[in-house]
Design an enzyme around this catalytic site. Sequence first.
Site, mmCIF file in Angstrom:
data_model
loop_
_atom_site.group_PDB
_atom_site.id
_atom_site.type_symbol
_atom_site.label_atom_id
_atom_site.label_comp_id
_atom_site.label_asym_id
_atom_site.label_seq_id
_atom_site.Cartn_x
_atom_site.Cartn_y
_atom_site.Cartn_z
ATOM 1 N N GLU A 70 0.550 10.198 -7.709
ATOM 2 C CA GLU A 70 -0.109 9.003 -7.202
ATOM 3 C C GLU A 70 -1.353 8.741 -8.038
ATOM 4 O O GLU A 70 -2.253 9.581 -8.104
ATOM 5 C CB GLU A 70 -0.498 9.145 -5.727
ATOM 6 C CG GLU A 70 -1.165 7.879 -5.184
ATOM 7 C CD GLU A 70 -1.571 7.974 -3.729
ATOM 8 O OE1 GLU A 70 -2.282 7.054 -3.253
ATOM 9 O OE2 GLU A 70 -1.188 8.952 -3.058
ATOM 10 N N ASP A 130 -3.046 -6.300 -3.228
ATOM 11 C CA ASP A 130 -3.353 -7.434 -2.367
ATOM 12 C C ASP A 130 -3.955 -8.578 -3.177
ATOM 13 O O ASP A 130 -4.455 -9.543 -2.610
ATOM 14 C CB ASP A 130 -4.320 -7.018 -1.258
ATOM 15 C CG ASP A 130 -5.690 -6.650 -1.810
ATOM 16 O OD1 ASP A 130 -5.750 -6.099 -2.932
ATOM 17 O OD2 ASP A 130 -6.704 -6.906 -1.141
ATOM 18 N N ASP A 175 -8.646 10.243 -15.400
ATOM 19 C CA ASP A 175 -7.956 8.983 -15.620
ATOM 20 C C ASP A 175 -6.446 9.165 -15.489
ATOM 21 O O ASP A 175 -5.867 10.086 -16.074
ATOM 22 C CB ASP A 175 -8.316 8.468 -17.016
ATOM 23 C CG ASP A 175 -7.604 7.182 -17.375
ATOM 24 O OD1 ASP A 175 -7.330 6.390 -16.462
ATOM 25 O OD2 ASP A 175 -7.324 6.980 -18.569
ATOM 26 N N THR A 200 -3.792 1.400 5.605
ATOM 27 C CA THR A 200 -5.126 1.962 5.439
ATOM 28 C C THR A 200 -6.189 0.950 5.877
ATOM 29 O O THR A 200 -5.902 -0.228 6.102
ATOM 30 C CB THR A 200 -5.366 2.324 3.970
ATOM 31 O OG1 THR A 200 -5.314 1.121 3.175
ATOM 32 C CG2 THR A 200 -4.302 3.295 3.473
ATOM 33 N N ASP A 215 -7.413 -1.422 -9.246
ATOM 34 C CA ASP A 215 -8.479 -2.403 -9.469
ATOM 35 C C ASP A 215 -7.883 -3.635 -10.150
ATOM 36 O O ASP A 215 -7.285 -3.536 -11.216
ATOM 37 C CB ASP A 215 -9.557 -1.786 -10.368
ATOM 38 C CG ASP A 215 -10.844 -2.596 -10.367
ATOM 39 O OD1 ASP A 215 -10.760 -3.839 -10.320
ATOM 40 O OD2 ASP A 215 -11.921 -1.990 -10.418
#
Length: 270
Positions: free
Chosen positions: A91, A202, A143, A243, A166
């Site tokens: 993940e 989103d 990273d 979440t 992001d």
Amino acid sequence: MESVPQSQDPRAEHRRLYPRVTSFRSRRASLTPAQQLAMDTGWDTLGRDIPPASPLSADGAPELPDGAFPVPPHPLDAAAWFGREAPLVVEIGSGTGTSTWAMAQAEPDLDVVAVEVYLPGIAQLVGAVQRAGLTNVRVVRGDGVAMLEDMVAPGSLTGVRVYFPDPWPKARHHKRRLLSERMFGLIADRLRVGGILHVATDHADYAEAIAETAPSEPLLRPVALPPRLADAGLPISVDRPVTKFQDKAAQVGREIHEFVWERVEEGEVS
């Protein structure tokens, strides 16, 4: 052994052609006493940092075909780290780990490596794993691109999860977005045939960019999801917990975009 000059090192040449662009924002934050305790008592077992790159030896610098990725210099021995042989999921950008530990708890037959740069988030996940008594979660600090390149062998992953990366909304920052054409290629290279890439965002513009970019990778085939995600029948679950971050997005009317791809054999998808 004699080191290879940088110009002969395929990893150095690969990074010259495809330089790593930071896809995360650096944030400074101190740990709470509880988070510090979690790191003090759990990090040696549950966590590790990405090792620094090392030069290849003189007898280990094969030329890379176009589009190929270098062999990782520090391949992860997951069986030794977890103490068992099990399908492996990575993940990228696990944040505070809410989805990570909840999905790992629901899938005890899978081993999960969460990759994150934000130390309080890492500490929160380590603490949650300790409290839940989970043995199938490990954490890499650093990273996600570097982790896949330097620590993951080709064809070794059953799943890759990228939840709410992001979006870098400003046009001049789009080059920093994690899910680039090259990143899709790297993920496809690290997945085994039948492995799954699951992405959620989103951000509508980022979702559109993802939908436009992913088809450039011929080894990833889109998967149509059923109404009930629990019925998807995939080797990893795509049924994420809701979440706080996702709940806030829903409250302001932002749609959650889900993408799932399956790694296929070469030539299977035109």
